[in-house]
Design a protein around this motif. Structure first.
Motif, mmCIF file in Angstrom:
data_model
loop_
_atom_site.group_PDB
_atom_site.id
_atom_site.type_symbol
_atom_site.label_atom_id
_atom_site.label_comp_id
_atom_site.label_asym_id
_atom_site.label_seq_id
_atom_site.Cartn_x
_atom_site.Cartn_y
_atom_site.Cartn_z
ATOM 1 N N ARG A 101 53.582 39.750 30.026
ATOM 2 C CA ARG A 101 52.691 40.711 30.401
ATOM 3 C C ARG A 101 52.695 40.747 32.039
ATOM 4 N N TRP A 102 52.141 41.792 32.446
ATOM 5 C CA TRP A 102 52.034 41.992 34.220
ATOM 6 C C TRP A 102 51.237 41.023 34.759
ATOM 7 N N ALA A 103 50.153 40.548 34.188
ATOM 8 C CA ALA A 103 49.164 39.704 34.686
ATOM 9 C C ALA A 103 49.986 38.129 34.701
ATOM 10 N N ALA A 104 50.612 38.022 33.459
ATOM 11 C CA ALA A 104 51.357 36.605 33.478
ATOM 12 C C ALA A 104 52.290 36.608 34.669
ATOM 13 N N GLN A 105 53.193 37.560 34.665
ATOM 14 C CA GLN A 105 54.114 37.535 35.801
ATOM 15 C C GLN A 105 53.676 37.360 37.083
ATOM 16 N N LEU A 106 52.408 37.919 37.327
ATOM 17 C CA LEU A 106 51.818 37.743 38.883
ATOM 18 C C LEU A 106 51.428 36.540 38.894
ATOM 19 N N SER A 129 47.774 39.029 53.372
ATOM 20 C CA SER A 129 48.283 38.081 52.516
ATOM 21 C C SER A 129 47.524 37.960 51.118
ATOM 22 N N LEU A 130 46.610 38.576 51.119
ATOM 23 C CA LEU A 130 45.587 38.542 49.879
ATOM 24 C C LEU A 130 46.394 39.310 48.748
ATOM 25 N N LEU A 131 47.614 40.127 49.152
ATOM 26 C CA LEU A 131 48.475 40.911 48.345
ATOM 27 C C LEU A 131 49.631 40.114 48.132
ATOM 28 N N ALA A 132 49.858 38.885 48.446
ATOM 29 C CA ALA A 132 51.077 38.008 48.336
ATOM 30 C C ALA A 132 51.502 38.089 46.757
ATOM 31 N N PRO A 133 50.603 37.997 45.881
ATOM 32 C CA PRO A 133 51.201 37.759 44.469
ATOM 33 C C PRO A 133 52.248 38.919 44.139
ATOM 34 N N ALA A 134 51.661 40.220 44.482
ATOM 35 C CA ALA A 134 52.569 41.315 44.120
ATOM 36 C C ALA A 134 53.866 41.211 44.966
ATOM 37 N N ALA A 172 51.569 30.475 40.727
ATOM 38 C CA ALA A 172 50.498 29.862 40.715
ATOM 39 C C ALA A 172 50.340 28.777 39.559
ATOM 40 N N ARG A 173 50.763 29.131 38.556
ATOM 41 C CA ARG A 173 50.725 28.328 37.430
ATOM 42 C C ARG A 173 51.742 27.256 37.708
ATOM 43 N N HIS A 174 53.045 27.475 38.188
ATOM 44 C CA HIS A 174 53.889 26.622 38.592
ATOM 45 C C HIS A 174 53.447 25.550 39.430
ATOM 46 N N ILE A 175 52.784 26.044 40.553
ATOM 47 C CA ILE A 175 52.030 25.080 41.390
ATOM 48 C C ILE A 175 51.168 24.075 40.842
ATOM 49 N N TRP A 176 50.321 24.757 39.832
ATOM 50 C CA TRP A 176 49.306 23.665 39.142
ATOM 51 C C TRP A 176 49.889 22.711 38.325
ATOM 52 N N ARG A 177 50.896 22.858 37.891
ATOM 53 C CA ARG A 177 51.793 22.122 36.930
ATOM 54 C C ARG A 177 52.771 20.936 37.659
ATOM 55 N N TYR A 228 56.428 31.109 46.497
ATOM 56 C CA TYR A 228 56.180 31.153 47.925
ATOM 57 C C TYR A 228 55.093 32.064 48.283
ATOM 58 N N ALA A 229 54.887 33.011 47.481
ATOM 59 C CA ALA A 229 53.740 34.162 47.640
ATOM 60 C C ALA A 229 52.469 33.398 47.138
ATOM 61 N N ALA A 230 52.574 32.489 46.127
ATOM 62 C CA ALA A 230 51.191 32.004 45.726
ATOM 63 C C ALA A 230 50.933 31.043 46.767
ATOM 64 N N THR A 231 51.881 30.227 47.263
ATOM 65 C CA THR A 231 51.662 29.198 48.364
ATOM 66 C C THR A 231 50.954 29.894 49.500
ATOM 67 N N GLU A 232 51.316 30.993 49.903
ATOM 68 C CA GLU A 232 51.061 31.827 51.135
ATOM 69 C C GLU A 232 49.644 32.198 50.799
#
Length: 425
Positions: free
Chosen positions: A197-202, A56-61, A206-211, A339-343
């Motif tokens: 950028r790649w990091a922003a896409q990943l 699950s640590l790889l969920a963002p990808a 999480a940013r949507h959850i925070w907002r 979903y992945a960020a939530t997981e």
């Protein structure tokens, strides 16, 4: 439910999931029993589930992948590859090959890391927005109903013919979701091109959850809950062996009893979402789960079984509430990543707590861990129920209008889910 099952693609999709779940529920329990039998260790048996949840640590990808390709082909390929990986269990013949069990469970976890966000996103295309709680509830009810049979069958098959047969059954069960996905008539929209950028896409999920305040509160409380949820994977073997003085295979009975409670929870989840709102239902579910953990503390069969039923009823409320909320407040192009960020935020603490529970149970005993679980989960539930945003969200006219006016579109009406659950196939 009648409106949900009136749609052909929904029936096909749910049928594929239902028939696939038997193999899953049989395998997960049989692997823990198998390792306990080979090693005699509660800790080693609990670590089987650690290896399952570690990916699950790889969920963002995984979430980004689900948002960058069509979800249906991705699900088909992932199911097929996982079926092949499960067959590696046929190589296990003794204690020296326990690492193979751990490796297969790790591969299973990788697979589910992809299946979860892709399934959740595809479901928003198949099912009208106002019926998403019903679809999530139906999936959870089917999953838990089959777990009434699956754990007992898995334990029984393990005792009768061995874990290798259970592995073959599970590998074959992956054919059902593959076929159902192939015959769907749904027209899935093309994914949006990558931007930024790649990091922003990943990190977009999480940013949507925070907002999104409502979602942020729920996930914060859920993360606190799962810091102790993972203790249960090891505790169940200790309850059976040390508390009730039963063989390891009795864990199958406990799992089936918990599944009975979960069936009731799954059937009531969608109506409760509409009545209370997702956040308030999740808070109540946490208090119910805490009560169930307390009931399992006495080393007596009756209260342990009652606690399993109560705890089991709370799980679908948690899962359906969280999944439905995330789907409702997330735009289509972010469904996989949210979903992945939530997981990640929910299951990372759970993964750590599985490993921690395997260590602590040898020092503190399972009853102390159950008390710690109950106190922590209850605190998280109280926090969530005191958030005014959750009460306002449940009463919001805009929320009602969104549900009432949404049609079978491929997206929610506006941008504003497996224990925390695992995905089905």
């Amino acid at each position: 439910m009648r409106r949900l099952l009136a749609q052909r693609d929904v029936r096909v999709y749910l049928a594929g999931q239902v028939f696939s779940l038997f193999g899953d529920s049989s395998l997960w329990l049989a692997m823990g029993i198998w390792v306990k039998t080979l090693t005699g260790s509660n800790a080693q048996a609990g670590l089987v589930f650690f290896f399952f949840t570690a990916p699950s640590l790889l969920a963002p990808a995984s979430g980004l992948l689900a948002d960058r390709v069509r979800r249906r082909p991705l699900l088909i390929v992932t199911n097929a590859v996982t079926a092949v990986a499960v067959l590696a269990l046929l190589a296990v013949s003794g204690r020296g090959q326990v690492w193979v069990v751990d490796a297969v469970m790790f591969a299973y976890g990788l697979s589910y890391g992809i299946l979860g966000p892709a399934q959740s996103a595809l479901l928003t295309v198949i099912v009208p927005a106002d019926l998403l709680p019903d679809a999530n509830g139906a999936l959870r009810t089917a999953q838990e109903s089959l777990r009434l049979i699956g754990p007992l069958a898995g334990a029984g098959l393990f005792v009768a013919v061995g874990a290798h047969v259970v592995a073959v059954i599970d590998a074959a069960s992956f054919a059902f979701p593959v076929v159902s996905l192939l015959v769907l008539r749904v027209r899935e929209p093309a994914p949006r091109p990558a931007a930024g950028r790649w990091a922003a896409q990943l990190s977009a999920g999480a940013r949507h959850i925070w907002r999104t305040v409502e979602l942020r509160h729920v996930i914060a409380a859920g993360a606190v809950t799962t810091t102790v949820f993972g203790f249960g994977e090891t505790i169940s073997y200790a309850i059976a062996g040390d508390g009730l003085h039963r063989p390891a295979a009795f864990v199958g009975v406990l799992a089936a009893v918990q599944g009975a409670g979960a069936v009731a929870g799954g059937l009531s989840a969608a109506p409760l979402v509409r009545r209370l709102g997702e956040g308030r239902l999740i808070g109540i579910a946490m208090l119910v789960a805490a009560a169930g953990a307390v009931m399992e503390i006495p080393p007596l069969l009756a209260p342990v079984l009652a606690g399993d039923i109560v705890f089991g009823a709370a799980i679908p409320w948690l899962v359906v509430g969280l999944t439905s909320l995330a789907q409702r407040v997330t735009p289509p192009e972010l469904q996989g990543r949210v979903y992945a960020a939530t997981e990640t935020l929910i299951t990372t603490p759970q993964t750590i707590s599985i490993a921690l529970g395997a260590v602590l149970i040898t020092v503190a005993g399972y009853q102390t861990l159950l008390l710690a679980m109950a106190a922590t989960i209850a605190l998280a539930g109280c926090y969530l129920l005191t958030r005014p945003e959750q009460r306002l969200a449940a009463r919001s006219p805009a929320r009602t209008r969104t549900a009432a006016t949404a049609g079978p579109a491929s997206r929610p009406a506006h941008p504003a889910p497996a224990r925390p659950g695992h995905a089905t196939k």
